[in-house]
Design an enzyme around this catalytic site. Structure first.
Site, mmCIF file in Angstrom:
data_model
loop_
_atom_site.group_PDB
_atom_site.id
_atom_site.type_symbol
_atom_site.label_atom_id
_atom_site.label_comp_id
_atom_site.label_asym_id
_atom_site.label_seq_id
_atom_site.Cartn_x
_atom_site.Cartn_y
_atom_site.Cartn_z
ATOM 1 N N GLY A 167 0.829 -1.212 0.000
ATOM 2 C CA GLY A 167 0.000 0.000 0.000
ATOM 3 C C GLY A 167 0.857 1.253 0.000
ATOM 4 N N ARG B 273 0.958 -4.886 -5.889
ATOM 5 C CA ARG B 273 1.010 -6.150 -5.148
ATOM 6 C C ARG B 273 1.346 -7.196 -6.219
ATOM 7 N NH1 ARG B 273 -0.861 -4.308 0.013
ATOM 8 N NH2 ARG B 273 -2.449 -2.724 -0.275
ATOM 9 N N ASP C 141 4.738 -4.960 6.110
ATOM 10 C CA ASP C 141 4.977 -6.328 6.535
ATOM 11 C C ASP C 141 5.173 -7.320 5.377
ATOM 12 O OD1 ASP C 141 4.775 -8.003 8.845
ATOM 13 O OD2 ASP C 141 2.893 -8.739 7.969
ATOM 14 N N THR D 297 4.353 2.135 5.803
ATOM 15 C CA THR D 297 2.948 1.700 5.907
ATOM 16 C C THR D 297 2.217 2.612 6.884
ATOM 17 O OG1 THR D 297 1.469 -0.036 6.771
ATOM 18 C CG2 THR D 297 3.716 -0.085 7.581
ATOM 19 N N ASP E 120 -0.076 1.732 8.767
ATOM 20 C CA ASP E 120 -0.587 0.955 9.908
ATOM 21 C C ASP E 120 0.298 1.015 11.153
ATOM 22 O OD1 ASP E 120 -2.543 0.187 8.135
ATOM 23 O OD2 ASP E 120 -1.592 -1.720 7.642
ATOM 24 N N ASP F 55 2.581 -0.997 11.998
ATOM 25 C CA ASP F 55 2.535 -2.324 12.638
ATOM 26 C C ASP F 55 3.838 -3.116 12.539
ATOM 27 O OD1 ASP F 55 2.396 -2.671 9.923
ATOM 28 O OD2 ASP F 55 0.752 -4.106 9.954
ATOM 29 N N ARG G 225 -5.599 -2.560 9.585
ATOM 30 C CA ARG G 225 -5.561 -4.037 9.498
ATOM 31 C C ARG G 225 -5.595 -4.678 10.878
ATOM 32 N NH1 ARG G 225 -2.442 -6.999 4.699
ATOM 33 N NH2 ARG G 225 -0.987 -5.309 4.456
HETATM 34 P P1 ATP Z 1 0.682 -2.573 3.571
HETATM 35 O O1 ATP Z 1 1.026 -2.775 5.030
HETATM 36 O O2 ATP Z 1 0.566 -1.162 3.213
HETATM 37 O O3 ATP Z 1 -0.476 -3.409 3.112
HETATM 38 P P2 ATP Z 1 2.502 -4.593 2.643
HETATM 39 O O4 ATP Z 1 3.918 -4.506 2.208
HETATM 40 O O5 ATP Z 1 2.237 -5.388 3.891
HETATM 41 O O6 ATP Z 1 1.955 -3.121 2.738
HETATM 42 P P3 ATP Z 1 1.341 -6.703 1.004
HETATM 43 O O7 ATP Z 1 0.294 -6.624 -0.051
HETATM 44 O O8 ATP Z 1 1.099 -7.601 2.164
HETATM 45 O O9 ATP Z 1 1.613 -5.201 1.458
HETATM 46 O O10 ATP Z 1 2.715 -7.170 0.317
HETATM 47 C C1 ATP Z 1 3.259 -6.486 -0.802
HETATM 48 C C2 ATP Z 1 3.923 -7.449 -1.741
HETATM 49 O O11 ATP Z 1 5.013 -8.114 -1.077
HETATM 50 C C3 ATP Z 1 3.052 -8.591 -2.236
HETATM 51 O O12 ATP Z 1 2.229 -8.223 -3.310
HETATM 52 C C4 ATP Z 1 4.083 -9.614 -2.677
HETATM 53 O O13 ATP Z 1 4.606 -9.313 -3.942
HETATM 54 C C5 ATP Z 1 5.185 -9.406 -1.618
HETATM 55 N N1 ATP Z 1 5.022 -10.447 -0.587
HETATM 56 C C6 ATP Z 1 4.170 -10.456 0.454
HETATM 57 N N2 ATP Z 1 4.254 -11.603 1.156
HETATM 58 C C7 ATP Z 1 5.188 -12.364 0.515
HETATM 59 C C8 ATP Z 1 5.728 -13.683 0.714
HETATM 60 N N3 ATP Z 1 5.337 -14.457 1.721
HETATM 61 N N4 ATP Z 1 6.673 -14.105 -0.157
HETATM 62 C C9 ATP Z 1 7.085 -13.347 -1.187
HETATM 63 N N5 ATP Z 1 6.600 -12.111 -1.444
HETATM 64 C C10 ATP Z 1 5.678 -11.626 -0.611
#
Ligand code: ATP
Length: 328
Positions: A14, A75, A106, A129, A131, A133, A175
């Site tokens: 995000g 994503r 995360d 992020t 959040d 978190d 979240r």
């Molecule tokens: P936000 O907290 O704003 O949602 P975020 O980084 O947690 O941000 P996610 O959609 O959970 O957002 O993850 C972003 C991208 O990171 C995913 O689309 C994917 O490409 C990669 N990613 C997440 N989890 C994994 C995983 N277990 N293995 C490999 N890549 C991952």
């Protein structure tokens, strides 16, 4: 880190206000220290597809004040697969990218950790992020701006609530984390916050009603963390319950949604992003790898990916008491 290779930078997950300030800080610190930088577009999707270009100091001019991310974000389903990560590694080699700075939440840092375990790539993470978190850092980039936006919105909702004697349930993002809800409730003078960390969330509503808020107030605002984290559901759920159980009350719901993400970053987020971005390059020069750069007690800290991702960041329970005491 060899100086004939590029440092790649990407934003993932995000978007959060202050990501641009971090991109600027990483780029300028790298160039200041004799490195070359490539901006990678659309997060891991662009890393796989080779959508990148060299960034100059001018490319990051006049972006510190802009929300969103000039590199865009995405994503990436492909990056969660071994085949996708193999392609990403091949592209990095072809593009002469020797290290990666990943700005995201995360999920993004989980991806970076797995990638760095599988391939000989140096990854430095920056917590980006709204959040807040991520464990090991007191603040994440984008949190302060989102918090200020929520407070501004709740101030406006308060005008309507008092004019009409209404109870408003305001749903905010976060979240699984209640930082935005708890702190925006304190900052806006709300009557209660319903957050995932308080495991007795059904009772949170009872306590609030049971306090007899109507004796001293003719309107109320309850801030609720969105439903993915709140297992009992978001603002709609609580509003329906009050309508059912207390038909005399005039209840309304306001879901703030995506307006919480955008907008010019606050001064605090700009400063945080600048400090963390600068520290990411310092960390690379110190041969650190597979760490998130965070801030703790106003000092820069290096947090191993494992710790940042796996641990739940606790909310300060004193904040719950402060809100309860001040909302009588
Ligand atoms: P936000 O907290 O704003 O949602 P975020 O980084 O947690 O941000 P996610 O959609 O959970 O957002 O993850 C972003 C991208 O990171 C995913 O689309 C994917 O490409 C990669 N990613 C997440 N989890 C994994 C995983 N277990 N293995 C490999 N890549 C991952």
């Amino acid at each position: 880190m060899k100086k004939d290779e590029y440092i790649g930078i990407l934003t993932s997950g995000g978007d959060a206000s202050g990501m641009n300030a971090a991109i600027r800080a990483v780029t300028r610190t790298a160039i200041f220290n004799g490195f070359k930088v490539k901006g990678i577009y659309r997060g891991y999707e662009g890393l796989i597809a080779g959508e990148s270009r060299e960034l100059t100091t001018e490319d990051v001019s006049s972006i510190i004040q802009r929300g969103g991310t000039i590199l865009q974000t995405a994503r990436s389903e492909a990056f969660t697969t071994p085949e996708g990560r193999r392609e990403a590694y091949d592209t990095m080699r072809k593009e002469k990218i020797g290290a990666l700075v990943v700005i995201g939440g995360d999920g993004s840092l989980t991806g970076a950790r797995i990638f760095a375990e599988e391939y000989p790539v140096t990854c430095i993470g920056l917590p980006g992020t709204i959040d807040n978190d991520l464990y090991g850092t007191d603040f994440t980039i984008g949190y302060d701006t989102a918090l200020n936006t929520i407070v501004e919105c709740v101030d406006k909702i308060r005008d309507t609530a008092t004019s009409h004697d209404r109870i408003f349930f305001v749903e905010v993002m976060g979240r699984d984390a209640g930082f935005l809800a708890q702190n925006s409730a304190i900052a806006s003078g709300a009557e209660a916050a319903i957050i995932p960390e308080d495991r007795t969330d059904a009772d949170q509503l009872e306590t609030f009603i049971g306090r007899g808020f109507r004796k001293t107030k003719n309107s109320s605002i309850v801030i609720v963390t969105e439903s993915p984290g709140n297992k009992n559901g978001g603002a709609m759920h609580y509003a329906d319950r009050v309508k059912r159980e207390y038909p005399g009350y005039d209840v309304r719901v306001s879901i703030l949604g995506h307006l919480q993400r955008g907008g010019a970053p606050s001064a605090n987020d700009r400063i945080l992003a600048s400090r963390l971005g600068e520290a990411a390059i310092q960390a690379l020069m110190e041969d650190q790898h597979n760490i998130m750069v965070g801030i703790h007690n106003n000092e820069i800290v290096y947090v191993p990916f494992d710790q940042a991702i796996k641990n739940d960041k606790p909310i300060d329970k004193n904040l719950i008491r402060v809100l309860n005491e001040l909302s009588i």
